[in-house]
Design an enzyme around this catalytic site. Structure first.
Site, PDB file in Angstrom:
ATOM      1  N   SER A 185       0.815  -1.209   0.000  1.00  0.00           N
ATOM      2  CA  SER A 185       0.000   0.000   0.000  1.00  0.00           C
ATOM      3  C   SER A 185       0.854   1.267   0.000  1.00  0.00           C
ATOM      4  CB  SER A 185      -0.958  -0.048   1.198  1.00  0.00           C
ATOM      5  OG  SER A 185      -1.949   0.935   1.088  1.00  0.00           O
ATOM      6  N   ASP A 235      10.244   5.348 -10.298  1.00  0.00           N
ATOM      7  CA  ASP A 235       9.899   5.951 -11.591  1.00  0.00           C
ATOM      8  C   ASP A 235      10.708   7.202 -11.869  1.00  0.00           C
ATOM      9  OD1 ASP A 235       8.113   3.960 -12.069  1.00  0.00           O
ATOM     10  OD2 ASP A 235       6.315   5.213 -12.082  1.00  0.00           O
ATOM     11  N   LYS A 240      -0.662  -4.169  -3.278  1.00  0.00           N
ATOM     12  CA  LYS A 240      -1.947  -3.574  -2.916  1.00  0.00           C
ATOM     13  C   LYS A 240      -2.005  -2.169  -3.520  1.00  0.00           C
ATOM     14  CE  LYS A 240      -4.915  -2.204   0.927  1.00  0.00           C
ATOM     15  NZ  LYS A 240      -4.943  -0.763   0.598  1.00  0.00           N
TER      16      LYS A 240
END
Length: 445
Positions: free
Chosen positions: A290, A301, A315
């Site tokens: 999460s 990224d 998740k």
């Protein structure tokens, strides 16, 4: 008795009034018919079940059944459970210190929380809890199982654990008041090690304090940071965004996309990197879920950190806690989140840049005379600047671990002490990587 009768008679009208707008109700006679069916079943259970049942328990079970059928993370929280969750997000609660979910009727460990009874007992992500004090958990809802694991402080509970398909083993834990210190840190030579155990209301503030302290302790020789998110089950979305922002100068951190396109939200970083651009390695494993994955995805990224370890939990959904007044609240999945590059990690997780399986680091005590070295060769030339080192006697190293008896069937497996590079192989690899990056950075400048 009058109150209960009124509840039963008005169930259909109440549900229709609460959940149906007039426009939709006019177009959905089938919905009214199904609500009539619910009221009929409810009344028959109350009147004819073999034992008396309470109205509130039936309604709670019905609400939980409706929500848990949607996904593993939606659920109904009665007033007590809602209060417990509020305490949890503020960083203090009672119990065993374990984040769990439900899978195939079993309670599955997402991750133990550092320095809690579950952590010290060696519970691991992916463990299945099959029995509580000898009673099977199958047939219980997740909230019921959690309620049974909670209890008075200093009372014991026996958990039966099945791990990786091996023989089950029992673990006895003593319940405690769980005070969560979400951020801990220490210096590993010239590298700052920061562990974030979950994302509660103070995590971002605590992280900044720890980084500032490491800068003071290590000084100008600070080479970089290892940020450990292993076994971090997540927490508050705003704290995950703030922590990501701490390491980024600009760009998107995460976006949440719900059922309606107009409700899409994007969160962007503000200028200011609390590390001053030093190298960062992020540790993750299958207990990182999460909010942890939001941080890992954002830094990966943007190429701000190298992610090392094993694939995260996966998740990629957002839950909203919706108050229901005196009746508690419901936790409903309302959106999916996406990393800056637009990828959803739901059910696939964050794949690390460098995959490193966890192993226990142990010295291999090879006698000195058996080690390959020029000095051990016959007629080797002597070093003109120093006396030749005398090979050591064939004796075990001073710090060698004592031999252990073979594990008995049914015993709990040994615990690896995370955060200690002498035992924690993933951390040792991360520290080596930071040292290499720091050295490269210094020579490049």
């Amino acid at each position: 008795m009058i109150r209960k009768t009124m509840i039963a008679v008005s169930t259909t009208a109440l549900l229709a009034t609460s959940f149906l707008t007039p426009a939709w109700a006019a177009e959905s006679k089938e919905t009214y018919r199904l609500l009539d069916l619910f009221a009929t079943v409810f009344e028959k259970v109350r009147a004819e079940y073999v034992e008396p049942v309470k109205d509130d328990e039936l309604i709670e079970a019905a609400l939980n059944g409706m929500l848990t059928s949607l996904d593993p993370h939606s659920s109904y929280l009665n007033a007590k459970n809602a209060k417990d969750m509020d305490i949890n997000t503020k960083g203090e609660f009672g119990g065993l210190g374990i984040e769990v979910t439900m899978e195939s009727g079993w309670v599955k460990v997402v991750s133990p929380i550092d320095e809690t009874p579950a952590f010290r007992a060696g519970l691991q992500p992916g463990d299945f809890i099959t029995h509580l004090d000898g009673e099977p958990v199958q047939g219980l809802s997740l909230s019921e199982a959690v309620d049974r694991m909670r209890g008075l402080v200093n009372t014991d509970i026996k958990l039966t654990i099945r791990r990786n398909g091996n023989a089950p083993f029992d673990v006895k834990l003593t319940r405690a008041v769980i005070k969560i210190q979400t951020v801990r840190s220490h210096a590993e030579g010239k590298i700052g090690y920061v562990r974030i155990t979950q994302f509660s209301a103070t995590t971002d503030t605590d992280l900044r304090k720890h980084v500032d302290q490491l800068k003071k302790d290590i000084g100008k020789d600070l080479g970089g940071f290892v940020v450990d998110l292993r076994n971090n089950p997540g927490g508050l979305l705003d704290q995950a965004i703030a922590v990501s922002d701490d390491f980024l100068e600009k760009g998107e951190i995460v976006s949440t996309r719900s059922r309606k396109a107009e409700d899409t939200q994007r969160f962007n970083a503000k200028p200011g990197d609390i590390t001053g651009g030093l190298p960062v390695v992020l540790l993750v494993n299958d207990g990182s879920a999460s909010a942890s994955e939001i941080v890992a995805g954002a830094l990966q990224d943007h190429r701000r950190a190298l992610v090392l370890g094993t694939r995260s939990f996966g998740k990629g959904s957002v839950q909203t806690l919706m108050p229901l007044g005196q009746y508690g609240s419901m936790r409903l999945t309302t959106a999916r989140y996406y990393t800056p590059s637009g990828r959803s990690i739901q059910a696939v997780g964050i794949e690390p840049d460098i995959k490193v399986l966890q192993s226990k680091v142990e010295p291999i005590n090879v006698p000195e005379r058996e080690r390959r070295a020029e000095a051990n060769l016959r007629n080797a030339l002597a070093n003109p600047d120093a006396k030749a080192a005398k090979p050591a006697e064939d004796a075990p190293a001073k710090d060698a671990p004592a031999a252990k008896d073979e594990e008995k069937h049914g015993d709990a497996p040994p615990v690896i002490k995370m955060g200690d590079p002498a035992q924690d192989y993933q951390l040792a690899r991360a520290l080596d990587l930071i040292r290499g990056l720091s050295l490269y950075r210094a020579t490049a400048n």
